[in-house]
Design an enzyme around this catalytic site. Structure first.
Site, PDB file in Angstrom:
ATOM      1  N   PHE A  48     -15.864 -12.341  -8.463  1.00 57.16           N
ATOM      2  CA  PHE A  48     -15.651 -13.102  -7.226  1.00 57.16           C
ATOM      3  C   PHE A  48     -16.577 -14.306  -7.098  1.00 57.16           C
ATOM      4  O   PHE A  48     -17.041 -14.638  -6.019  1.00 57.16           O
ATOM      5  CB  PHE A  48     -15.704 -12.178  -5.993  1.00 57.16           C
ATOM      6  N   GLU A  87      -7.737   1.822   1.811  1.00 53.06           N
ATOM      7  CA  GLU A  87      -7.229   1.510   0.471  1.00 53.06           C
ATOM      8  C   GLU A  87      -7.889   0.221  -0.029  1.00 53.06           C
ATOM      9  O   GLU A  87      -8.067  -0.714   0.739  1.00 53.06           O
ATOM     10  CB  GLU A  87      -5.703   1.333   0.560  1.00 53.06           C
ATOM     11  N   LYS A 131      -7.193 -12.274   7.393  1.00 50.71           N
ATOM     12  CA  LYS A 131      -7.033 -11.469   8.615  1.00 50.71           C
ATOM     13  C   LYS A 131      -8.211 -10.510   8.810  1.00 50.71           C
ATOM     14  O   LYS A 131      -8.637 -10.273   9.940  1.00 50.71           O
ATOM     15  CB  LYS A 131      -5.696 -10.712   8.594  1.00 50.71           C
ATOM     16  N   CYS A 166      -4.875 -10.317   3.295  1.00 49.39           N
ATOM     17  CA  CYS A 166      -5.992  -9.478   3.751  1.00 49.39           C
ATOM     18  C   CYS A 166      -7.286 -10.210   4.078  1.00 49.39           C
ATOM     19  O   CYS A 166      -7.801 -10.060   5.185  1.00 49.39           O
ATOM     20  CB  CYS A 166      -6.226  -8.372   2.738  1.00 49.39           C
ATOM     21  N   VAL A 172       0.833  -1.207   0.000  1.00 49.98           N
ATOM     22  CA  VAL A 172       0.000   0.000   0.000  1.00 49.98           C
ATOM     23  C   VAL A 172       0.866   1.255   0.000  1.00 49.98           C
ATOM     24  O   VAL A 172       0.600   2.215  -0.737  1.00 49.98           O
ATOM     25  CB  VAL A 172      -0.969  -0.026   1.210  1.00 49.98           C
TER      26      VAL A 172
HETATM   27  P1  NAD Z   1       3.266  -4.693   4.143  1.00 51.14           P
HETATM   28  O1  NAD Z   1       3.507  -5.700   5.192  1.00 51.14           O
HETATM   29  O2  NAD Z   1       3.541  -5.022   2.722  1.00 51.14           O
HETATM   30  O3  NAD Z   1       4.108  -3.362   4.466  1.00 51.14           O
HETATM   31  C1  NAD Z   1       4.103  -2.709   5.695  1.00 51.14           C
HETATM   32  C2  NAD Z   1       5.388  -1.882   5.794  1.00 51.14           C
HETATM   33  O4  NAD Z   1       5.314  -1.054   6.959  1.00 51.14           O
HETATM   34  C3  NAD Z   1       6.655  -2.738   5.964  1.00 51.14           C
HETATM   35  O5  NAD Z   1       7.619  -2.356   5.001  1.00 51.14           O
HETATM   36  C4  NAD Z   1       7.134  -2.408   7.388  1.00 51.14           C
HETATM   37  O6  NAD Z   1       8.539  -2.458   7.544  1.00 51.14           O
HETATM   38  C5  NAD Z   1       6.607  -0.992   7.548  1.00 51.14           C
HETATM   39  N1  NAD Z   1       6.480  -0.541   8.938  1.00 51.14           N
HETATM   40  C6  NAD Z   1       6.006  -1.220  10.006  1.00 51.14           C
HETATM   41  N2  NAD Z   1       6.025  -0.430  11.097  1.00 51.14           N
HETATM   42  C7  NAD Z   1       6.497   0.766  10.715  1.00 51.14           C
HETATM   43  C8  NAD Z   1       6.724   2.002  11.379  1.00 51.14           C
HETATM   44  N3  NAD Z   1       6.438   2.151  12.679  1.00 51.14           N
HETATM   45  N4  NAD Z   1       7.250   3.031  10.696  1.00 51.14           N
HETATM   46  C9  NAD Z   1       7.537   2.888   9.364  1.00 51.14           C
HETATM   47  N5  NAD Z   1       7.337   1.757   8.681  1.00 51.14           N
HETATM   48  C10 NAD Z   1       6.806   0.698   9.333  1.00 51.14           C
HETATM   49  O7  NAD Z   1       1.763  -4.221   4.335  1.00 51.14           O
HETATM   50  P2  NAD Z   1       0.690  -3.876   3.200  1.00 51.14           P
HETATM   51  O8  NAD Z   1       0.299  -5.121   2.498  1.00 51.14           O
HETATM   52  O9  NAD Z   1       1.154  -2.704   2.421  1.00 51.14           O
HETATM   53  O10 NAD Z   1      -0.570  -3.470   4.111  1.00 51.14           O
HETATM   54  C11 NAD Z   1      -0.566  -2.287   4.863  1.00 51.14           C
HETATM   55  C12 NAD Z   1      -1.975  -2.026   5.358  1.00 51.14           C
HETATM   56  O11 NAD Z   1      -2.846  -1.799   4.258  1.00 51.14           O
HETATM   57  C13 NAD Z   1      -2.614  -3.183   6.135  1.00 51.14           C
HETATM   58  O12 NAD Z   1      -3.463  -2.643   7.117  1.00 51.14           O
HETATM   59  C14 NAD Z   1      -3.431  -3.903   5.086  1.00 51.14           C
HETATM   60  O13 NAD Z   1      -4.526  -4.605   5.635  1.00 51.14           O
HETATM   61  C15 NAD Z   1      -3.915  -2.763   4.239  1.00 51.14           C
HETATM   62  N6  NAD Z   1      -4.189  -3.096   2.836  1.00 51.14           N
HETATM   63  C16 NAD Z   1      -3.368  -3.949   2.163  1.00 51.14           C
HETATM   64  C17 NAD Z   1      -3.611  -4.231   0.825  1.00 51.14           C
HETATM   65  C18 NAD Z   1      -2.771  -5.203   0.051  1.00 51.14           C
HETATM   66  O14 NAD Z   1      -3.179  -5.591  -1.040  1.00 51.14           O
HETATM   67  N7  NAD Z   1      -1.623  -5.636   0.528  1.00 51.14           N
HETATM   68  C19 NAD Z   1      -4.683  -3.608   0.175  1.00 51.14           C
HETATM   69  C20 NAD Z   1      -5.484  -2.702   0.893  1.00 51.14           C
HETATM   70  C21 NAD Z   1      -5.221  -2.457   2.233  1.00 51.14           C
HETATM   71  C1  UGA Z   2      -8.248  -8.055  -1.702  1.00 46.60           C
HETATM   72  C2  UGA Z   2      -9.350  -7.110  -2.252  1.00 46.60           C
HETATM   73  O1  UGA Z   2      -9.756  -7.575  -3.541  1.00 46.60           O
HETATM   74  C3  UGA Z   2      -8.833  -5.671  -2.368  1.00 46.60           C
HETATM   75  O2  UGA Z   2      -9.887  -4.815  -2.803  1.00 46.60           O
HETATM   76  C4  UGA Z   2      -8.364  -5.227  -0.994  1.00 46.60           C
HETATM   77  O3  UGA Z   2      -7.837  -3.910  -1.052  1.00 46.60           O
HETATM   78  C5  UGA Z   2      -7.283  -6.173  -0.519  1.00 46.60           C
HETATM   79  O4  UGA Z   2      -7.811  -7.525  -0.450  1.00 46.60           O
HETATM   80  C6  UGA Z   2      -6.803  -5.834   0.860  1.00 46.60           C
HETATM   81  O5  UGA Z   2      -7.525  -5.304   1.666  1.00 46.60           O
HETATM   82  O6  UGA Z   2      -5.639  -6.142   1.077  1.00 46.60           O
HETATM   83  P1  UGA Z   2      -6.096  -9.261  -2.699  1.00 46.60           P
HETATM   84  O7  UGA Z   2      -5.893  -9.834  -1.340  1.00 46.60           O
HETATM   85  O8  UGA Z   2      -4.936  -8.692  -3.430  1.00 46.60           O
HETATM   86  O9  UGA Z   2      -7.191  -8.073  -2.641  1.00 46.60           O
HETATM   87  O10 UGA Z   2      -6.691 -10.427  -3.593  1.00 46.60           O
HETATM   88  P2  UGA Z   2      -8.061 -10.763  -4.332  1.00 46.60           P
HETATM   89  O11 UGA Z   2      -7.870 -10.650  -5.780  1.00 46.60           O
HETATM   90  O12 UGA Z   2      -9.211 -10.064  -3.745  1.00 46.60           O
HETATM   91  O13 UGA Z   2      -8.189 -12.307  -3.947  1.00 46.60           O
HETATM   92  C7  UGA Z   2      -8.294 -12.706  -2.589  1.00 46.60           C
HETATM   93  C8  UGA Z   2      -8.394 -14.212  -2.526  1.00 46.60           C
HETATM   94  O14 UGA Z   2      -9.650 -14.675  -3.026  1.00 46.60           O
HETATM   95  C9  UGA Z   2      -7.329 -14.936  -3.332  1.00 46.60           C
HETATM   96  O15 UGA Z   2      -6.890 -16.061  -2.627  1.00 46.60           O
HETATM   97  C10 UGA Z   2      -8.064 -15.338  -4.606  1.00 46.60           C
HETATM   98  O16 UGA Z   2      -7.505 -16.454  -5.233  1.00 46.60           O
HETATM   99  C11 UGA Z   2      -9.433 -15.651  -4.039  1.00 46.60           C
HETATM  100  N1  UGA Z   2     -10.509 -15.525  -5.055  1.00 46.60           N
HETATM  101  C12 UGA Z   2     -10.855 -14.310  -5.550  1.00 46.60           C
HETATM  102  C13 UGA Z   2     -11.183 -16.668  -5.466  1.00 46.60           C
HETATM  103  O17 UGA Z   2     -10.875 -17.800  -5.026  1.00 46.60           O
HETATM  104  N2  UGA Z   2     -12.206 -16.539  -6.358  1.00 46.60           N
HETATM  105  C14 UGA Z   2     -12.576 -15.331  -6.873  1.00 46.60           C
HETATM  106  O18 UGA Z   2     -13.529 -15.295  -7.676  1.00 46.60           O
HETATM  107  C15 UGA Z   2     -11.872 -14.195  -6.451  1.00 46.60           C
END
Ligand code: NAD
Ligand code: UGA
Length: 439
Positions: free
Chosen positions: A248, A147, A262, A259, A15
């Site tokens: 989906f 996000e 959790k 995501c 993110v």
């Molecule tokens: P990530 O684990 O990829 O990255 C988190 C980063 O934060 C790491 O690089 C870590 O070192 C850094 N960090 C931790 N503590 C810190 C601090 N105190 N100061 C500065 N840096 C610090 O996480 P992510 O996947 O980017 O997810 C971040 C958040 O966004 C989560 O809450 C997640 O649920 C949400 N989110 C993730 C996604 C996704 O697709 N991965 C999509 C939407 C929302």
């Molecule tokens: C998901 C959401 O789609 C994002 O909008 C959100 O921001 C993100 O979580 C988050 O909060 O981190 P992501 O985890 O990247 O994104 O993956 P998805 O494409 O949503 O798939 C999630 C899981 O569902 C995967 O294991 C995928 O294989 C599974 N899936 C998805 C299915 O089995 N069937 C489907 O039709 C769609």
């Protein structure tokens, strides 16, 4: 062109990097702060810690324009920022609740750096978190801006979101954050301006709704296997109803990733604590857990028990295609489950995540899909990488010991597999229980 601002992004993960790249592309200056020194050093050297299309190019452009700074020094990142985006992880804690310690640490850092800028929380947090933290950090001005990007298309999603949700207790901060998204709003992207509790809950409700759909279609796939129906036809027939939609509804090995698992758990915990339990999410979570836990026994039930040792090739390790992320990957559940049942496993993934060594050290990694099929009794597609549907099953049939192909994503062409003399088992098809399509 919008007014150029100095922004700070805390947390250089999926993110944080996508957020930074988005605002860099929109012409702002961005300081990216992380506590992970190797990650920051790598970014300075042009090495991105994650594999996301377009990210390296966007960061390279910013480096050329000298508009990006990568740092571990909070003062350097935060002191002159107009707006600070916090994108640190909120992983599942032991109890299942969202672990907010990284967020609290980031807010402490912002407070100590004396940042007077609005602090925009992009991390996913339970409803009520911003209000609570606002009391804990009265010197900060918190805004919620969840996000919705997906891994594998993180930057494209961040640059062209479906909607932008901004939760603010105060219109001044809310409007400042909204102004940063003006180029997207001008293109028609809807802004949902609301309070912080609603913004936070929108994020959980969206993710858990999608997770429920996946768990639901997977149970319908089980009904297909038991009744003789075909899940692909059923999902299509259901999804063509515009009130439902087709997204989906792809049956598979169960949802994974960093995501959905959790966030379903965190909402279950948070809603229980609020006295308003979301039991439908709880059911989806249980259903998904059972499905993932049953993958190995389902595959083993197709193997010839007289072979010793039994050998299985696994195609795809990441939790979905397009990413090298192994977090909560159903493929890893399958590999571990097979190893526990005494099966030898050779796995291949196009991005070959090196972490498999720590997650399942006894599994062997192959350099190609063909190599993963050498001498195996069954070959299982767990991740829907497009190249798996292009495989030459004639070559695969020659190199395998057995004839069983399991397609947990329904991406293979059944005619191509059958023509090679192999038996194909797909999700939600009656052949899974009836013994496979005979060559
Ligand atoms: P990530 O684990 O990829 O990255 C988190 C980063 O934060 C790491 O690089 C870590 O070192 C850094 N960090 C931790 N503590 C810190 C601090 N105190 N100061 C500065 N840096 C610090 O996480 P992510 O996947 O980017 O997810 C971040 C958040 O966004 C989560 O809450 C997640 O649920 C949400 N989110 C993730 C996604 C996704 O697709 N991965 C999509 C939407 C929302
Ligand atoms: C998901 C959401 O789609 C994002 O909008 C959100 O921001 C993100 O979580 C988050 O909060 O981190 P992501 O985890 O990247 O994104 O993956 P998805 O494409 O949503 O798939 C999630 C899981 O569902 C995967 O294991 C995928 O294989 C599974 N899936 C998805 C299915 O089995 N069937 C489907 O039709 C769609």
């Amino acid at each position: 062109m919008t007014d150029q601002r100095s922004l700070a992004v805390v947390g250089a993960g999926y993110v944080g990097l996508a957020t930074a790249a988005t605002f860099l592309e929109l012409g702002h200056h961005v300081a990216l702060l992380d506590v992970d020194q190797p990650r920051i050093s790598g970014l300075r050297d042009g090495v991105s810690p994650i594999d996301e299309p377009g990210l390296d190019a966007a960061l390279a452009r910013a480096r050329e324009r000298d508009t990006v700074l990568f740092t571990t020094d909070p003062n350097e990142a935060l002191s002159s920022a107009d707006v600070v985006f916090v994108c640190v992880g909120t992983p599942r804690s032991e109890s299942g609740e969202a672990d907010l310690s990284y967020l609290e640490a980031a807010l402490t850092t912002a407070s100590e750096a004396g940042s007077g800028a609005p602090i925009v929380v992009k991390s996913t947090v339970p409803p009520g978190t911003s209000s609570r933290l606002q009391k804990q950090f009265p010197e900060l001005r918190l805004v919620s801006n969840p996000e919705f990007l997906r891994q594998g298309s993180a930057l494209a999603d961040a640059l062209a979101p479906d909607r932008i949700v901004i939760g603010a207790a105060n219109a001044v901060e809310g409007n400042l954050v909204r102004s940063l998204y003006a180029p997207m709003e001008e293109l028609g992207v809807e802004i949902v301006a609301t309070d912080t509790e609603s913004a936070e809950l929108i994020k959980y409700a969206a993710n858990t709704m999608l997770a429920i759909r996946v768990a639901f279609i997977n149970e319908i796939a089980d009904v297909c296997e038991a009744s003789g129906a075909d899940i692909d036809d059923v999902a299509r027939g259901v999804g063509l109803d515009p009130r439902i939609g087709s997204a989906f509804l792809q049956a598979g090995p169960g949802f994974g990733g960093s995501c959905f698992p959790k966030d379903t758990r965190a909402l279950v915990e948070a809603s229980r604590q609020l006295g308003a339990p979301v039991t439908v999410v709880e059911a989806a979570e249980t259903s998904n857990r059972r499905r993932r836990a049953s993958l190995a026994t389902r595959v083993v039930s197709l193997l010839d028990p007289s072979e010793s040792p039994r050998k299985v090739g696994v195609l795809g390790l990441s939790f979905k295609s397009g990413t090298d992320d192994l977090r909560e990957s159903p493929a890893v559940d399958l590999v571990r489950g097979l190893l526990e049942l005494g099966v030898e496993v050779t796995a291949f993934d196009p991005l070959l995540p090196a972490q498999l060594e720590s997650l399942a050290p006894e599994a062997m990694l192959a350099a190609t899909a063909l190599e993963a099929s050498r001498g195996v009794d069954a070959l299982v597609v767990v991740t829907e990488w497009p190249e798996f549907s292009q495989l030459d099953f004639g070559d695969i049939a020659e190199t395998m010991r057995g004839t069983t192909i399991v397609d947990l994503r329904n991406v293979l062409d059944s005619d191509a597999v059958s023509a090679a003399g192999l038996s194909l088992f797909q999700v939600g098809k009656s052949n899974w229980r009836l013994g496979g399509v005979s060559p």
